[in-house]
Design a protein around this motif. Structure first.
Motif, PDB file in Angstrom:
ATOM      1  N   GLY A 147     -86.665  41.520 -13.389  1.00 59.28           N
ATOM      2  CA  GLY A 147     -85.583  40.559 -13.196  1.00 59.28           C
ATOM      3  C   GLY A 147     -84.272  41.243 -12.837  1.00 59.28           C
ATOM      4  N   ASP A 148     -83.989  42.358 -13.511  1.00 55.22           N
ATOM      5  CA  ASP A 148     -82.770  43.112 -13.196  1.00 55.22           C
ATOM      6  C   ASP A 148     -82.772  43.554 -11.740  1.00 55.22           C
ATOM      7  OD1 ASP A 148     -82.047  42.845 -15.845  1.00 55.22           O
ATOM      8  OD2 ASP A 148     -82.482  44.922 -16.396  1.00 55.22           O
ATOM      9  N   ALA A 149     -83.917  44.072 -11.289  1.00 53.51           N
ATOM     10  CA  ALA A 149     -84.008  44.551  -9.905  1.00 53.51           C
ATOM     11  C   ALA A 149     -83.820  43.424  -8.903  1.00 53.51           C
ATOM     12  CB  ALA A 149     -85.363  45.231  -9.692  1.00 53.51           C
ATOM     13  N   GLU A 150     -84.246  42.226  -9.267  1.00 56.85           N
ATOM     14  CA  GLU A 150     -84.163  41.093  -8.345  1.00 56.85           C
ATOM     15  C   GLU A 150     -82.757  40.528  -8.234  1.00 56.85           C
ATOM     16  OE1 GLU A 150     -85.929  36.583  -8.278  1.00 56.85           O
ATOM     17  OE2 GLU A 150     -87.367  38.221  -8.546  1.00 56.85           O
ATOM     18  N   VAL A 151     -82.012  40.483  -9.356  1.00 50.30           N
ATOM     19  CA  VAL A 151     -80.751  39.738  -9.328  1.00 50.30           C
ATOM     20  C   VAL A 151     -79.501  40.563  -9.604  1.00 50.30           C
ATOM     21  CG1 VAL A 151     -81.925  37.610  -9.988  1.00 50.30           C
ATOM     22  CG2 VAL A 151     -80.885  39.036 -11.771  1.00 50.30           C
ATOM     23  N   CYS A 152     -79.620  41.714 -10.231  1.00 49.17           N
ATOM     24  CA  CYS A 152     -78.409  42.447 -10.626  1.00 49.17           C
ATOM     25  C   CYS A 152     -77.826  43.240  -9.463  1.00 49.17           C
ATOM     26  CB  CYS A 152     -78.699  43.375 -11.803  1.00 49.17           C
ATOM     27  SG  CYS A 152     -78.941  42.494 -13.361  1.00 49.17           S
ATOM     28  N   GLU A 153     -76.492  43.266  -9.416  1.00 47.35           N
ATOM     29  CA  GLU A 153     -75.770  43.935  -8.340  1.00 47.35           C
ATOM     30  C   GLU A 153     -75.041  45.188  -8.802  1.00 47.35           C
ATOM     31  OE1 GLU A 153     -73.770  40.671  -5.788  1.00 47.35           O
ATOM     32  OE2 GLU A 153     -74.128  39.717  -7.747  1.00 47.35           O
ATOM     33  N   GLN A 154     -74.948  45.423 -10.100  1.00 47.90           N
ATOM     34  CA  GLN A 154     -74.240  46.585 -10.620  1.00 47.90           C
ATOM     35  C   GLN A 154     -74.928  47.881 -10.204  1.00 47.90           C
ATOM     36  OE1 GLN A 154     -74.326  45.954 -14.860  1.00 47.90           O
ATOM     37  NE2 GLN A 154     -76.532  46.226 -15.001  1.00 47.90           N
ATOM     38  N   LYS A 155     -74.143  48.950 -10.095  1.00 48.18           N
ATOM     39  CA  LYS A 155     -74.733  50.220  -9.651  1.00 48.18           C
ATOM     40  C   LYS A 155     -75.603  50.845 -10.728  1.00 48.18           C
ATOM     41  CE  LYS A 155     -70.660  53.080 -10.783  1.00 48.18           C
ATOM     42  NZ  LYS A 155     -69.651  54.013 -10.217  1.00 48.18           N
ATOM     43  N   SER A 156     -75.318  50.568 -11.974  1.00 47.47           N
ATOM     44  CA  SER A 156     -76.170  50.964 -13.092  1.00 47.47           C
ATOM     45  C   SER A 156     -75.722  50.156 -14.302  1.00 47.47           C
ATOM     46  CB  SER A 156     -76.076  52.467 -13.379  1.00 47.47           C
ATOM     47  OG  SER A 156     -74.774  52.818 -13.810  1.00 47.47           O
ATOM     48  N   GLY A 157     -76.553  50.170 -15.346  1.00 45.69           N
ATOM     49  CA  GLY A 157     -76.216  49.376 -16.520  1.00 45.69           C
ATOM     50  C   GLY A 157     -76.817  49.981 -17.764  1.00 45.69           C
ATOM     51  N   GLY A 158     -76.986  49.140 -18.774  1.00 44.16           N
ATOM     52  CA  GLY A 158     -77.603  49.653 -19.988  1.00 44.16           C
ATOM     53  C   GLY A 158     -77.161  48.986 -21.269  1.00 44.16           C
ATOM     54  N   HIS A 159     -75.897  48.488 -21.317  1.00 46.27           N
ATOM     55  CA  HIS A 159     -75.445  47.895 -22.571  1.00 46.27           C
ATOM     56  C   HIS A 159     -74.236  46.995 -22.316  1.00 46.27           C
ATOM     57  CE1 HIS A 159     -74.947  47.421 -26.855  1.00 46.27           C
ATOM     58  NE2 HIS A 159     -73.675  47.752 -26.752  1.00 46.27           N
ATOM     59  N   GLY A 160     -74.353  45.726 -22.734  1.00 41.49           N
ATOM     60  CA  GLY A 160     -73.258  44.786 -22.523  1.00 41.49           C
ATOM     61  C   GLY A 160     -72.958  44.589 -21.056  1.00 41.49           C
ATOM     62  N   ASP A 161     -73.961  44.785 -20.217  1.00 41.25           N
ATOM     63  CA  ASP A 161     -73.776  44.879 -18.773  1.00 41.25           C
ATOM     64  C   ASP A 161     -74.024  43.543 -18.074  1.00 41.25           C
ATOM     65  OD1 ASP A 161     -76.475  44.708 -19.237  1.00 41.25           O
ATOM     66  OD2 ASP A 161     -77.038  46.408 -17.979  1.00 41.25           O
ATOM     67  N   GLU A 162     -74.240  43.604 -16.779  1.00 45.00           N
ATOM     68  CA  GLU A 162     -74.498  42.396 -15.994  1.00 45.00           C
ATOM     69  C   GLU A 162     -75.730  41.659 -16.506  1.00 45.00           C
ATOM     70  OE1 GLU A 162     -75.380  41.112 -11.324  1.00 45.00           O
ATOM     71  OE2 GLU A 162     -75.239  43.236 -11.894  1.00 45.00           O
ATOM     72  N   SER A 163     -76.778  42.413 -16.841  1.00 46.37           N
ATOM     73  CA  SER A 163     -78.026  41.810 -17.292  1.00 46.37           C
ATOM     74  C   SER A 163     -77.868  41.119 -18.644  1.00 46.37           C
ATOM     75  CB  SER A 163     -79.119  42.886 -17.370  1.00 46.37           C
ATOM     76  OG  SER A 163     -80.330  42.338 -17.849  1.00 46.37           O
ATOM     77  N   GLU A 164     -77.393  41.845 -19.641  1.00 47.77           N
ATOM     78  CA  GLU A 164     -77.242  41.256 -20.978  1.00 47.77           C
ATOM     79  C   GLU A 164     -76.240  40.100 -20.975  1.00 47.77           C
ATOM     80  OE1 GLU A 164     -78.263  43.864 -24.710  1.00 47.77           O
ATOM     81  OE2 GLU A 164     -76.507  44.699 -23.701  1.00 47.77           O
ATOM     82  N   THR A 165     -75.159  40.276 -20.233  1.00 46.65           N
ATOM     83  CA  THR A 165     -74.152  39.223 -20.178  1.00 46.65           C
ATOM     84  C   THR A 165     -74.706  37.977 -19.503  1.00 46.65           C
ATOM     85  OG1 THR A 165     -72.420  40.918 -20.093  1.00 46.65           O
ATOM     86  CG2 THR A 165     -71.788  38.676 -19.481  1.00 46.65           C
ATOM     87  N   SER A 166     -75.505  38.155 -18.462  1.00 46.02           N
ATOM     88  CA  SER A 166     -76.130  37.013 -17.790  1.00 46.02           C
ATOM     89  C   SER A 166     -77.060  36.267 -18.739  1.00 46.02           C
ATOM     90  CB  SER A 166     -76.915  37.492 -16.557  1.00 46.02           C
ATOM     91  OG  SER A 166     -76.044  37.978 -15.555  1.00 46.02           O
TER      92      SER A 166
END
Length: 247
Positions: A147-166
């Protein structure tokens, strides 16, 4: 299809807990910093949602969530709680052994953490060697990867990031403060990662100014639903096969 143990009567437990039962143990931090914009219970909320998804779809008995675990990277952040790794192992071990005596052989630790993976893998090995039972451990990072690969636009993540916030915008938008979302990244030593693979692991503390790594400002509820759907799909696929597996 499944049941939550805290909603069952003792009579139902007598009838339904046996050597064919799959026990699901949700475990995720309820008191762990997730930046200025997300609640301390972010991992717990996501894991509770996953527990509802799998219990609705699969023939399992799901226990109440264990909301404390091993989170050493966050001990300097006020309000965060981390159990020692031995304590975190012993807590889940005691839960599992409460069911071993009734013949239960299959367990899934629905793990909402990352640092928690190492002690739970040790526990899984020890429980197999001691009782010859099978303790599976889910990986929130791997389950969300598609899911992260399909929708996330951030250059990298890991904590409190685009994925978790979404995910939290989808689950509990009333608890998210997007006006306080930031983009920031932890520093990593060159050579530790290559082509998305972790070549070298070296533990450290969360040290960004606002306690996140990634770009939380890019988050949307729509992205969160897609990520959560992929996570649920992966768990349900495994549990469906786990039920059929003769041990």
């Amino acid at each position: 299809m499944g049941k939550f143990l805290n909603e069952m009567t003792y009579e139902e437990c007598e009838q339904e807990i046996n050597e064919n039962t799959i026990i699901v143990i949700p475990s995720a931090g309820g008191t762990k910093e997730h930046g200025y914009h997300l609640p301390m219970g972010t991992d717990m909320y996501v894991t509770k949602y996953m527990a509802r998804c799998v219990t609705k779809a699969c023939n399992v008995i799901t226990l109440p969530i264990v909301s404390y675990a091993y989170y050493p990277a966050f001990i300097e952040w006020k309000g965060s709680v981390s159990l020692g790794y031995e304590t975190s192992i012993r807590v889940i071990q005691d839960i599992i052994e409460s069911y071993v005596r009734f013949g239960v052989k299959k367990y899934l630790i629905l793990d909402g953490g990352v640092s928690t993976q190492a002690p739970m893998r040790i526990l899984s090995s020890e429980m197999f060697n001691k009782h010859h039972i099978h303790v599976a451990i889910s990986s929130v990072a791997a389950l969300s990867a598609k899911g992260d690969a399909e929708v996330c636009e951030q250059k990298s993540g890991g904590h409190g990031d685009e994925s978790e916030t979404s995910c939290m915008l989808f689950l509990h938008p009333e608890l998210v403060h997007m006006e306080k979302a930031f983009e920031e990244y932890r520093k990593t030593l060159p050579g530790m990662c290559e082509n998305g693979q972790q070549l070298i692991t070296m533990c450290s503390a969360m040290d960004t100014p606002h306690g996140i790594t990634g770009n939380a400002k890019l988050a949307t509820a729509e992205k969160g639903k897609i990520i959560l759907d992929y996570m649920a799909e992966g768990l349900i696929r495994f549990l469906t096969e786990f039920e059929k597996w003769n041990v």
